[in-house]
Structures are given as structure tokens and as C-alpha cells.
Design a protein around this motif. Structure first.
Motif, mmCIF file in Angstrom:
data_model
loop_
_atom_site.group_PDB
_atom_site.id
_atom_site.type_symbol
_atom_site.label_atom_id
_atom_site.label_comp_id
_atom_site.label_asym_id
_atom_site.label_seq_id
_atom_site.Cartn_x
_atom_site.Cartn_y
_atom_site.Cartn_z
ATOM 1 N N SER A 66 0.833 -1.208 0.000
ATOM 2 C CA SER A 66 0.000 0.000 0.000
ATOM 3 C C SER A 66 0.863 1.252 0.000
ATOM 4 N N GLY A 67 1.923 1.247 0.807
ATOM 5 C CA GLY A 67 2.818 2.390 0.838
ATOM 6 C C GLY A 67 3.538 2.597 -0.473
ATOM 7 N N PHE A 68 3.954 1.500 -1.095
ATOM 8 C CA PHE A 68 4.651 1.564 -2.382
ATOM 9 C C PHE A 68 3.739 2.137 -3.458
ATOM 10 N N MET A 69 2.492 1.684 -3.491
ATOM 11 C CA MET A 69 1.555 2.130 -4.507
ATOM 12 C C MET A 69 1.233 3.620 -4.361
ATOM 13 N N ALA A 70 1.383 4.153 -3.165
ATOM 14 C CA ALA A 70 1.076 5.570 -2.940
ATOM 15 C C ALA A 70 2.209 6.492 -3.376
ATOM 16 N N MET A 71 3.398 5.928 -3.673
ATOM 17 C CA MET A 71 4.549 6.742 -4.062
ATOM 18 C C MET A 71 4.554 7.017 -5.565
ATOM 19 N N ASP A 72 5.177 8.143 -5.961
ATOM 20 C CA ASP A 72 5.441 8.345 -7.383
ATOM 21 C C ASP A 72 6.777 7.686 -7.719
ATOM 22 N N LEU A 73 7.159 7.705 -8.999
ATOM 23 C CA LEU A 73 8.358 6.988 -9.426
ATOM 24 C C LEU A 73 9.629 7.500 -8.765
ATOM 25 N N ASP A 74 9.739 8.801 -8.600
ATOM 26 C CA ASP A 74 10.932 9.343 -7.950
ATOM 27 C C ASP A 74 10.993 8.934 -6.477
ATOM 28 N N GLU A 75 9.849 8.917 -5.830
ATOM 29 C CA GLU A 75 9.833 8.488 -4.427
ATOM 30 C C GLU A 75 10.230 7.026 -4.300
ATOM 31 N N ARG A 76 9.851 6.214 -5.281
ATOM 32 C CA ARG A 76 10.185 4.798 -5.226
ATOM 33 C C ARG A 76 11.660 4.527 -5.504
ATOM 34 N N TRP A 77 12.206 5.196 -6.552
ATOM 35 C CA TRP A 77 13.492 4.760 -7.092
ATOM 36 C C TRP A 77 14.628 5.774 -7.000
ATOM 37 N N HIS A 79 14.661 8.839 -4.531
ATOM 38 C CA HIS A 79 14.850 9.544 -3.262
ATOM 39 C C HIS A 79 15.102 8.632 -2.063
ATOM 40 N N ARG A 80 15.066 7.333 -2.274
ATOM 41 C CA ARG A 80 15.323 6.410 -1.168
ATOM 42 C C ARG A 80 16.621 5.663 -1.427
ATOM 43 N N SER A 81 17.299 5.263 -0.358
ATOM 44 C CA SER A 81 18.544 4.510 -0.505
ATOM 45 C C SER A 81 18.231 3.076 -0.928
ATOM 46 N N PRO A 82 19.192 2.395 -1.573
ATOM 47 C CA PRO A 82 18.982 0.984 -1.918
ATOM 48 C C PRO A 82 18.658 0.138 -0.696
ATOM 49 N N GLU A 83 19.270 0.467 0.452
ATOM 50 C CA GLU A 83 19.001 -0.283 1.681
ATOM 51 C C GLU A 83 17.532 -0.155 2.092
ATOM 52 N N THR A 84 17.013 1.063 2.021
ATOM 53 C CA THR A 84 15.599 1.272 2.361
ATOM 54 C C THR A 84 14.694 0.580 1.349
ATOM 55 N N LEU A 168 18.751 3.918 -11.676
ATOM 56 C CA LEU A 168 19.310 2.639 -12.117
ATOM 57 C C LEU A 168 20.331 2.125 -11.109
ATOM 58 N N HIS A 169 21.184 3.009 -10.623
ATOM 59 C CA HIS A 169 22.150 2.605 -9.596
ATOM 60 C C HIS A 169 21.425 2.033 -8.381
ATOM 61 N N ASN A 170 20.382 2.706 -7.933
ATOM 62 C CA ASN A 170 19.633 2.245 -6.765
ATOM 63 C C ASN A 170 19.012 0.877 -7.008
ATOM 64 N N LEU A 171 18.427 0.701 -8.186
ATOM 65 C CA LEU A 171 17.793 -0.571 -8.511
ATOM 66 C C LEU A 171 18.805 -1.712 -8.557
ATOM 67 N N LEU A 172 19.920 -1.501 -9.237
ATOM 68 C CA LEU A 172 20.930 -2.548 -9.358
ATOM 69 C C LEU A 172 21.537 -2.896 -8.004
ATOM 70 N N GLU A 173 21.757 -1.871 -7.180
ATOM 71 C CA GLU A 173 22.319 -2.121 -5.856
ATOM 72 C C GLU A 173 21.315 -2.844 -4.962
ATOM 73 N N ARG A 174 20.055 -2.442 -5.049
ATOM 74 C CA ARG A 174 19.024 -3.141 -4.284
ATOM 75 C C ARG A 174 18.969 -4.613 -4.665
ATOM 76 N N ASP A 175 18.993 -4.881 -5.972
ATOM 77 C CA ASP A 175 18.908 -6.260 -6.427
ATOM 78 C C ASP A 175 20.157 -7.056 -6.065
ATOM 79 N N ARG A 176 21.318 -6.396 -6.060
ATOM 80 C CA ARG A 176 22.540 -7.084 -5.629
ATOM 81 C C ARG A 176 22.412 -7.516 -4.178
ATOM 82 N N MET A 177 21.933 -6.617 -3.338
ATOM 83 C CA MET A 177 21.782 -6.940 -1.925
ATOM 84 C C MET A 177 20.726 -8.019 -1.703
ATOM 85 N N PHE A 178 19.672 -8.002 -2.530
ATOM 86 C CA PHE A 178 18.650 -9.046 -2.425
ATOM 87 C C PHE A 178 19.240 -10.403 -2.757
ATOM 88 N N THR A 179 20.065 -10.463 -3.802
ATOM 89 C CA THR A 179 20.711 -11.724 -4.161
ATOM 90 C C THR A 179 21.642 -12.191 -3.048
#
Length: 215
Positions: A66-77, A79-84, A168-179
Motif C-alpha cells: 500500500s505504501g509503495f503504490m502511494a509513491m510516485d516513481l521518484d519516491e520509489r526509485w 529519493h530512497r537509498s537501496p538499503e531502504t 538505475l544505480h539504486n535498482l541494481l544495488e538493491r537487487d545485488r543486496m537481495f541476491t
């Protein structure tokens, strides 16, 4: 294991199910399609039902969604750190996994089902999977980037933000940490993995997964 308030043997309910989890860009969908076609399995791709599951979820049982759906694209990808991003991404935290289980229980047991997707978190799958029926594909960062580039989807999300490079950096780093987290969890739980790097061919990966699953 308890389903519907009763103790239930997982093998009686999920003995016909094979599970392929893993990090983003590991080749899960490609390998699953090849194995399903080759062996006459029913394919259940968890990515394909994300929209349906989002619609079936409520704020109470999926607060992160629900929180994710309420964000715009910049808020999702942006303005937040990969850790968050890692810690608050709903599918990474298991929201909606009960709907995957619900869907699988509604399917006939013949033909057997091959379910794949990053949403198959090790600690959630382990109580359900019959021994030898689950594997996680763990891609190196180089393989993940190569896979995304080859699909032409590298900028699919990031390119729609105000700062594509940062997103893109945030997404790739998030996915690296998930792996990395999947690697830690599978080792802790004693679950099988297949490491995927740029030297791995599609045929080789298909055979490794087939052998691991005993298909």
C-alpha cells in the motif's frame, strides 16, 4: 505445517510442485519455460500474477504494498537509498506469498507445476517444498546487468524517473543486496543453489537446474 487450522503434510499438497527462485536477472523465467515445454509441466510465473495479487491484497495484510503504490516513481526509485528500498519492498518481505499458495492449491495436480520467480523466498518455500524440488538461481552482478541489457529493459523503470542514472544505480544495488540475502538464507537453511555468471550458457543452466530438481 498448518493450513486451514489443520496439521498437513506438505508432500500431500505440494509434492507435484517444483520451485525456482532467485535474484532478478538470473534467467529463472527462461529456464522455467524451457523445462516446462520439455517435460510437459504447468508453468506458474509469479511475476505474471503480481497485478492480480496486488488487487487481491488489502492495506491490513500488505501495508508495504500500500505504501509503495502511494509513491510516485521518484519516491520509489530516486529519493530512497537501496538499503531502504530492499527492506521495504513488499514482495521481498513476503507480502502476497499466501496468494501464491492459494493459487497453487487451486490448480490440478496433473500435470505437475513449475513455479518460478523472485518472490519465492527461501524461508517461505522451505516448509512447503518436497526435498529436492526447489532451487535458487544466484546471478553475479555482471550477469544480471548483461541479462537486463540483452532484454532491453535496463532503463525500463529508471528511464521514467527524473534522474535515470541514480534510479538505475539504486535498482541494481538493491537487487545485488537481495541476491546476497538469498545466498545467506539458502546456506542457512541448507537449500540448493545454482550460481550464474557470464560464462554460463543457457543450455548449461537448464541442465543444472533440471538435475538439481530431479526433473
Amino acid at each position: 505445517m498448518r493450513l486451514g487450522g489443520k496439521n498437513t503434510d506438505a508432500s500431500a499438497l505440494f509434492g507435484h510442485v517444483y520451485w525456482i527462485g532467485g535474484g532478478s536477472g538470473a534467467g529463472k523465467s527462461t529456464i522455467a519455460r524451457r523445462l516446462a515445454d520439455r517435460h510437459g509441466l504447468r508453468l506458474y510465473a509469479t511475476d505474471d500474477v503480481m497485478s492480480d495479487h496486488a488487487g487481491r491484497s488489502t492495506r491490513d495484510d500488505a501495508p508495504l504494498l500500500s505504501g509503495f503504490m502511494a509513491m510516485d516513481l521518484d519516491e520509489r526509485w530516486v529519493h530512497r537509498s537501496p538499503e531502504t528500498m530492499l527492506e521495504t519492498f513488499h514482495w521481498f518481505r513476503g507480502e502476497g506469498f499466501d496468494l501464491i499458495v492459494e493459487d497453487l492449491l487451486a490448480l490440478p495436480k496433473d500435470p505437475p507445476v513449475l513455479v518460478e520467480g523472485f518472490r519465492l523466498l527461501p524461508h517461505l518455500v522451505r516448509p512447503l517444498a518436497v526435498s529436492g524440488h526447489a532451487v535458487w538461481l544466484l546471478p553475479t552482478p555482471a550477469f544480471r546487468r548483461h541479462a537486463l541489457d540483452s532484454r532491453g529493459s535496463t532503463w525500463g523503470i529508471a528511464g521514467r524517473t527524473s534522474d535515470p542514472d541514480r534510479a538505475l544505480h539504486n535498482l541494481l544495488e538493491r537487487d545485488r543486496m537481495f541476491t546476497d540475502r538469498l545466498s545467506e538464507q539458502t546456506k542457512l537453511l541448507g537449500l540448493p543453489i545454482v550460481e550464474v555468471d557470464t560464462t554460463t550458457t543457457e543450455d548449461e543452466l537448464t541442465e543444472q537446474v533440471a538435475q538439481t530438481l530431479g526433473i
